[in-house]
Write a protein that holds these residues in place. Structure first.
Motif, PDB file in Angstrom:
ATOM      1  N   GLU A 180       0.969  -0.782  -0.027  1.00  0.00           N
ATOM      2  CA  GLU A 180       0.290   0.401  -0.138  1.00  0.00           C
ATOM      3  C   GLU A 180       1.241   1.560   0.119  1.00  0.00           C
ATOM      4  OE1 GLU A 180      -4.354   0.691   2.167  1.00  0.00           O
ATOM      5  OE2 GLU A 180      -2.652  -0.070   3.355  1.00  0.00           O
ATOM      6  N   LYS A 181       0.308   2.330  -0.802  1.00  0.00           N
ATOM      7  CA  LYS A 181       1.425   3.646  -0.495  1.00  0.00           C
ATOM      8  C   LYS A 181       0.863   4.392  -0.129  1.00  0.00           C
ATOM      9  CE  LYS A 181       4.335   1.853  -4.546  1.00  0.00           C
ATOM     10  NZ  LYS A 181       3.755   0.657  -5.633  1.00  0.00           N
ATOM     11  N   ILE A 182       1.798   5.479   0.440  1.00  0.00           N
ATOM     12  CA  ILE A 182       1.170   7.237   1.265  1.00  0.00           C
ATOM     13  C   ILE A 182       2.064   8.122   0.411  1.00  0.00           C
ATOM     14  CG2 ILE A 182       2.299   6.787   2.823  1.00  0.00           C
ATOM     15  CD1 ILE A 182      -0.376   8.392   4.214  1.00  0.00           C
ATOM     16  N   THR A 183       1.291   9.458   0.614  1.00  0.00           N
ATOM     17  CA  THR A 183       2.621  10.640   0.352  1.00  0.00           C
ATOM     18  C   THR A 183       3.290  11.488   1.081  1.00  0.00           C
ATOM     19  OG1 THR A 183       1.933  10.247  -2.630  1.00  0.00           O
ATOM     20  CG2 THR A 183       2.890  11.855  -1.190  1.00  0.00           C
ATOM     21  N   THR A 184       3.525  11.800   1.441  1.00  0.00           N
ATOM     22  CA  THR A 184       3.362  11.576   3.138  1.00  0.00           C
ATOM     23  C   THR A 184       3.697  13.340   2.745  1.00  0.00           C
ATOM     24  OG1 THR A 184       5.490  10.949   3.635  1.00  0.00           O
ATOM     25  CG2 THR A 184       3.852   9.925   4.401  1.00  0.00           C
ATOM     26  N   LEU A 185       3.594  13.810   3.752  1.00  0.00           N
ATOM     27  CA  LEU A 185       3.812  15.235   3.820  1.00  0.00           C
ATOM     28  C   LEU A 185       5.018  16.269   3.086  1.00  0.00           C
ATOM     29  CD1 LEU A 185       2.194  17.004   7.472  1.00  0.00           C
ATOM     30  CD2 LEU A 185       1.495  17.349   5.266  1.00  0.00           C
ATOM     31  N   ALA A 207      -2.414   8.821   6.861  1.00  0.00           N
ATOM     32  CA  ALA A 207      -0.997   8.630   7.956  1.00  0.00           C
ATOM     33  C   ALA A 207      -0.765   7.778   7.973  1.00  0.00           C
ATOM     34  CB  ALA A 207      -1.625   9.862   8.687  1.00  0.00           C
ATOM     35  N   VAL A 208       0.748   8.095   7.708  1.00  0.00           N
ATOM     36  CA  VAL A 208       1.512   7.529   8.278  1.00  0.00           C
ATOM     37  C   VAL A 208       1.582   6.979  10.523  1.00  0.00           C
ATOM     38  CG1 VAL A 208       3.520   5.321   8.904  1.00  0.00           C
ATOM     39  CG2 VAL A 208       3.213   6.850   6.584  1.00  0.00           C
ATOM     40  N   MET A 212       4.462  10.445  10.285  1.00  0.00           N
ATOM     41  CA  MET A 212       4.222  11.788   9.431  1.00  0.00           C
ATOM     42  C   MET A 212       2.628  11.949   8.626  1.00  0.00           C
ATOM     43  SD  MET A 212       5.887  13.533   6.935  1.00  0.00           S
ATOM     44  CE  MET A 212       7.718  13.976   7.231  1.00  0.00           C
ATOM     45  N   GLY A 213       1.770  12.425   8.974  1.00  0.00           N
ATOM     46  CA  GLY A 213       0.793  12.646   7.160  1.00  0.00           C
ATOM     47  C   GLY A 213       0.612  12.918   6.390  1.00  0.00           C
ATOM     48  N   GLY A 214      -0.156  12.674   5.529  1.00  0.00           N
ATOM     49  CA  GLY A 214      -0.440  12.169   4.316  1.00  0.00           C
ATOM     50  C   GLY A 214      -0.350  13.604   3.272  1.00  0.00           C
TER      51      GLY A 214
END
Ligand SMILES: [Zn+2]
Lengths: 695, 388
Positions: A180-185, A207-208, A212-214
């Motif tokens: 699963e992917k997320i782009t963090t702040l 958010a992770v 860190m938030g997304g």
């Protein structure tokens, strides 16, 4: 940790100057490394030990000052006084399941959320910008700044989402799905795995958790509705995730060291209050998902004052102990039982209580005492002999080297290890590091020679051509079968150039094999290792014909000789280099032998010197042992006088001169007696080795 | 009679004539060989003029033959002549001998300022020098020296030292691991465990040895260095004994006036824990030195790390080893954590103990004013030969 002096004064009434505050904090273990001015404020730079996560906030530092000064903390506006009441929010909140669902309660022990509608995102007021900047934080916008501000004040990290960016406007706390992917702040795309905890909306991670938030769900100027997350995550999990992602933040730093699970509501209230005040909007009720309240941690101590006395020698009155502990929030529950505060993850046993009392009572008040006499001290059994060995080498002009224990893989198999050490086989006979901080240096050295050769090279580069080095240190060999590696203490020398005289610019003469061998002999003798024999041997890193091994009590314990051409060329040595390496551990395992006295003879000795032409393959040792074996009862010694080669002699021979010493303990030998035995020796050498005396 | 007198006169004249060149020797500027030749010549001349066959000897023989009434006068005349001849000979001889003796001395005069002949003496590594000094102090205080493995299991490097899995100190990237999963010991505290297992308690040891941390080498960091660990476990051991012991050995190393300071700290294997500092051995705690001292310490000569003593002149410059604070931070210490004692089978309700540890490189760097700690492992002879 940067702490603002002005901010501290808002939390506690102290009359200490900034310098006095710094000294007082340092005294109790919050080491103030510096005081830096910022506008009209002073910032204390505190070097915190890793157990004191409770002091990663102004509240925590103020609490310590409370113990020091005996004053209680001031109520911060709005929240503090109400704190206890708010803890009693319906549990679980009736609204909770609609807004927040926690699927991984073992990793997310508590989660609170609060929606604030109708906020106006904009710049922060000057006082807030100043305060953040004083502590080294950059201002972003009012809501983001407030979350940072409250973290610095109360120690609780938090995160604000744009509610309208959350699918179905809800939060699901679960472990991430693999891949699963997320782009963090920070606008980096990050791939998560199933060990990581993710804060998700109805569809995907936003958010992770704790790190860190997304980026997409973050606060922007267009945001009007905010969801404020204030939560508590399992420390080990946050640390692991932060490690794996290579992403360490102020939030993860605090979460992995431990925040106060009972402080979430207060922190949320404080942030909410400031948001409403500075960004407007209307706050809804808090949603608090706290599936399993943590049991109270308690510490048993029958008598803290006597434990303090027993471990530190300090006399601290019982009521002073109680005062210190209760100011720190360590409450006495009953006789012999104390509660450990939820913000102190490091208070678990009586010794921890002792430390709390002792550091506030003052380590400077602990007396200097020596323990009662115990017994005689002792060196390691081999230390005395090693000191003599070192002394003998220093006397001979050797400097002691210490090289790194890890060496480059390019030395693999170039050097013969000491006997009975390395196993047969390939790379797995070596001890290898997973990685190194020095390029290529992943082998734990199986020999000390490369280290000394490297040092010779360095010295030659600095125009030091005449160098004698030795090292005593461990070499390493794999043992296989999951066993700990074998460690063996070796003693190694490397010499090159000329024999240097103190304060004289030119060396007296060039060093040769016999200087290296002489150093080995002197060192072994000094170490009490007698009965060593030296014999020719082919050694892979030594030049054929100029190399030998050292034999002690029938066991090969080392090698010596001239470095071979190939290795010398690798190091660009243009002058001969001689090395020796000995298994010191094995040598010193044998006790040194005491001296044995022999009677001094009252009768004179007769000596006869005699020269032979000997083939180069015949050694002095062979000649000596042949002569000693002759039928000559009064032959006492066969010693080396001289060896000569070159001019006037064929290439394949040398002229060897030895001395025979004849002596009797009973009488003075007559010429005739000596002549007879002398002839017997000559006959033996002739028969056995075909040697004829030179005339 | 006149015959006889004539004879004397003739001997005198002949001598005077032959002796002529010796009357004024004028040896100034002549060489040793020349003077020796003259001395030989003089010897021959002496034989010729005073020997058995000389005219003088003839004249002596004539004494018996002259008339008795003249004998006394003649005898006196012969004696006078003889005395004159031998006096002159002896004077010349003495002058020549004196010249020859002093010429010989000159010829064999040596330059006593040339360096004496002795092989170069080598040098122990500064770490060895310091380690031996500290070992000597502790042995005299009743401690045994211990050492043990440099490659360890996680149990000895972490678990037994109360650093369980998941502990930050364990998960930090500081520790080197072998491909076989073993740790290069990251502190000599491992020896505490090994020694207590082997010797039991009560115990008093110090353990000097190498330790490893994954630091990239720079001026103040090296991936391998040396520590000394101290451990004392017995009934009734308190932090006062820790302070007293640390203060005592620092006094023995740096002088009676040394003062120590303990600050609360945190280590997983001690509780309570403390870091210890001592008053700077250069400025004795003032943080200031005179400008001569700071010049001396920056241009230190052959003596390397000679300890400087306080001066009565103005103390104006910031002291280097302590960076002006007056204190030198040396190491960590504390009361052995009950979990560590239990791991070694020691009952913490009965026994207590203290432990301390410090790094030798940092200490040597301060004592000898070494600017770059990497020099410790380069084995540059220009570096090594500064220490003894
Ligand atoms: Zn100083």
């Amino acid at each position: 940790m940067n702490i603002s002096y002005n901010w501290l004064k808002e939390l506690i009434d102290i009359e200490l100057s900034p310098e006095e505050t710094a000294a007082a904090l340092t005294r109790v273990g919050l080491a103030v490394e510096g005081i830096h001015p910022h506008k009209n404020d002073l910032v204390l730079d505190i070097d915190l030990t890793s157990n004191r996560s409770d002091c990663l906030s102004h509240l925590g530092v103020a609490r310590e000052l409370g113990v020091i000064t005996g004053r209680s903390l001031k109520a911060t506006s709005g929240s503090t006084a109400a704190g206890d009441e708010l803890d009693a929010v319906p549990f679980p909140s009736v609204l909770a399941p609609e807004v927040v669902r926690v699927d991984a309660p073992e990793l997310c022990n508590r989660f609170t959320a609060r929606v604030i509608r109708g906020v106006k995102i904009g710049p922060s007021p000057e006082w807030l910008v100043d305060r953040l900047e004083a502590l080294g934080e950059r201002s972003i916008n009012n809501v983001a700044d407030i979350t940072n501000y409250v973290m610095l004040e109360l120690g609780q990290p938090m995160h604000a989402f744009d509610l309208d960016k959350l699918a179905e406007k809800r939060i699901v706390v679960r472990t991430a799905r693999a891949g699963e992917k997320i782009t963090t702040l920070d606008e980096a795309e990050r791939e998560l795995d199933e060990t990581m905890l993710a804060i998700c909306d109805a569809e995907r991670p936003v958010a992770v958790a704790g790190v860190m938030g997304g980026f997409e769900s973050g606060i922007t100027e267009a945001t009007t509705n905010v969801l404020l997350e204030v939560a508590y995550f399992k420390r080990e999990n946050i640390r692991q995730t932060s490690r794996k992602l290579g992403l360490a933040t102020e939030a993860s730093y605090r979460f992995e060291r431990g925040v106060d699970i009972e402080n979430l509501i207060r922190a949320s209230d404080r942030a909410t209050e400031l948001i409403v005040q500075l960004a407007g909007g209307e706050a809804a009720d808090i949603v608090d998902v706290y599936p399993q309240r943590q049991p109270e941690r308690t510490v048993r101590s029958a008598n803290v004052a006597s434990a303090v006395k027993r471990l530190t020698g300090l006399d601290v009155a019982a009521d002073e102990c109680e005062r210190i502990l209760s100011s720190l929030g360590i409450a006495r529950i009953s006789d012999g039982e104390y509660s450990s505060p939820t913000w102190r993850h490091d208070i678990a046993i009586e010794e921890d209580l002792v430390e709390e009392v002792a550091r506030h009572a003052g380590y400077e008040n602990i007396k200097d005492e020596l323990p009662p006499a115990f017994g005689a001290g002792e060196y390691q059994t081999s230390e005395v002999r090693k000191r003599r060995l070192r002394g003998a080498l220093v006397e001979q002009g050797f400097d002691e080297a210490i090289a790194y224990s890890f060496i480059d893989v390019r030395h693999d198999d170039l050097f013969a290890a000491v006997p009975e050490f390395l196993r047969e086989g390939g790379e797995d006979k070596f001890v290898t590091l997973k990685d190194s901080v020095i390029e290529g240096s992943v082998r734990m050295r199986p020999t000390l020679i490369p280290g000394l050769l490297g040092a010779l090279r360095l010295n030659l580069n600095h125009q030091r051509r005449d160098v004698k080095l030795f090292e005593i240190g461990k070499a390493f060999a794999a043992s296989g079968m999951g066993e700990l590696p074998t460690e063996r203490e070796l003693f190694t020398i490397a010499v090159t150039g000329g024999e240097v005289h103190e304060d004289r610019a030119m060396p007296a003469r060039q060093l040769d094999l016999y200087d290296a061998k002489g150093a080995v002999e002197a060192a072994l003798e000094a170490a009490g290792a007698v009965n060593c024999d030296y014999r020719p041997a082919e050694i892979s890193h030594l030049r054929a014909g100029q190399s030998g091994e050292v034999v002690k009590d029938g066991r090969v314990v080392g090698t010596f000789g001239r470095l071979n051409e190939e290795i010398a060329a690798n190091y660009k040595f243009k002058q001969p280099v001689y090395v020796a390496e000995l298994d010191l551990q094995t040598i010193l395992a044998e006790p040194s032998r005491p001296a044995v006295y022999t009677l001094l003879s009252r009768f004179p000795a007769v000596v006869r010197d005699i020269s032979f032409l000997v083939p180069r393959s015949l050694t002095f040792a062979e000649v000596q042992s042949s002569a000693i074996g002759a039928d000559a009862t009064n032959l006492r010694a066969v010693s080396f006088v001289d060896i000569f080669e070159g001019k006037g002699l064929a290439d394949d021979v040398r002229s060897l001169t030895i001395r025979l010493e004849f002596r009797s303990d009973e009488r003075t030998l007559t010429d005739a007696e000596v002549d007879e035995e002398y002839s017997a020796v000559l006959a033996k050498l002739k028969n056995e080795l075909s040697l004829e005396p030179r005339t | 009679m006149s015959d006889a007198n004539q004879h004397i006169e003739a001997a005198r004249t002949a001598f005077a004539e032959a002796f002529g060149p010796f009357d004024q020797l004028a040896l100034n500027g002549s060489g040793l060989a020349e003077a020796e030749a003259k001395l030989r010549e003089l010897g021959e001349l002496k034989v010729r003029h005073t020997g058995k066959k000389s005219a003088l000897a003839e004249a002596k023989k004539m004494i018996g033959r002259v008339a008795p009434e003249e004998r006394s006068d003649f005898g006196q005349a012969v004696q006078a002549a003889e005395k004159e001849i031998t006096d002159r000979l002896e004077k010349a001889e003495a002058e020549l001998n004196e010249f020859i003796t002093s010429a010989r001395i000159e010829r064999e005069r040596l330059d006593v300022t040339i360096p004496g002949r002795r092989s170069r003496t080598g040098h122990l590594h500064p770490i060895t020098i310091l380690r031996q000094q500290i070992e000597d102090i502790f042995v005299s205080m009743g401690y045994a020296i211990e050492d043990d493995r440099e490659i360890e299991t996680d149990y000895y490097n972490f678990d037994a030292l109360n650093i369980p899995e998941g502990h930050p100190a364990r998960e930090s990237q500081d520790t080197f691991y072998t491909t076989g999963g073993f740790a290069l010991r990251s502190q000599t505290s491992t020896v505490q465990i090994r020694a207590m297992e082997r010797r039991g308690v009560p115990i008093r040891i110090i353990a000097p040895g190498k330790v490893f941390r994954r630091d990239t080498p720079d001026m103040t960091h090296v991936p391998m260095f040396h520590q000394i660990e101290g451990l004392c476990v017995d009934k009734g051991i308190t932090m006062a004994h820790l302070k007293g012991t640390v203060t005592e050995w620092l006094k023995r190393l740096f002088g009676e006036e040394t003062v120590t300071r303990f600050r609360p700290s945190y280590f997983p294997f001690t509780e309570p824990s403390a870091e210890f500092d001592f008053t700077c051995f250069v400025c004795h705690g003032s943080g200031r030195v005179s400008s001569e001292q700071s010049a001396a310490s920056s241009e230190k000569g052959e003596d390397g790390g000679e300890l400087l003593t306080a001066h009565s002149s103005q103390l104006t410059d910031r002291c280097r080893p302590c960076k002006g604070s007056g204190w030198i931070e040396l190491g960590g210490s504390g009361m052995v954590h009950p979990n560590v004692l239990r791991a070694c089978g020691v009952d913490p309700a009965v026994y207590s103990g203290f432990a301390f540890g410090f790094g030798l490189e940092r200490m040597a760097a301060m004592m000898f004013n070494i600017d770059d700690i990497r020099h410790m492992f380069e084995n540059d002879v220009r570096f090594l030969e500064q220490f003894r």
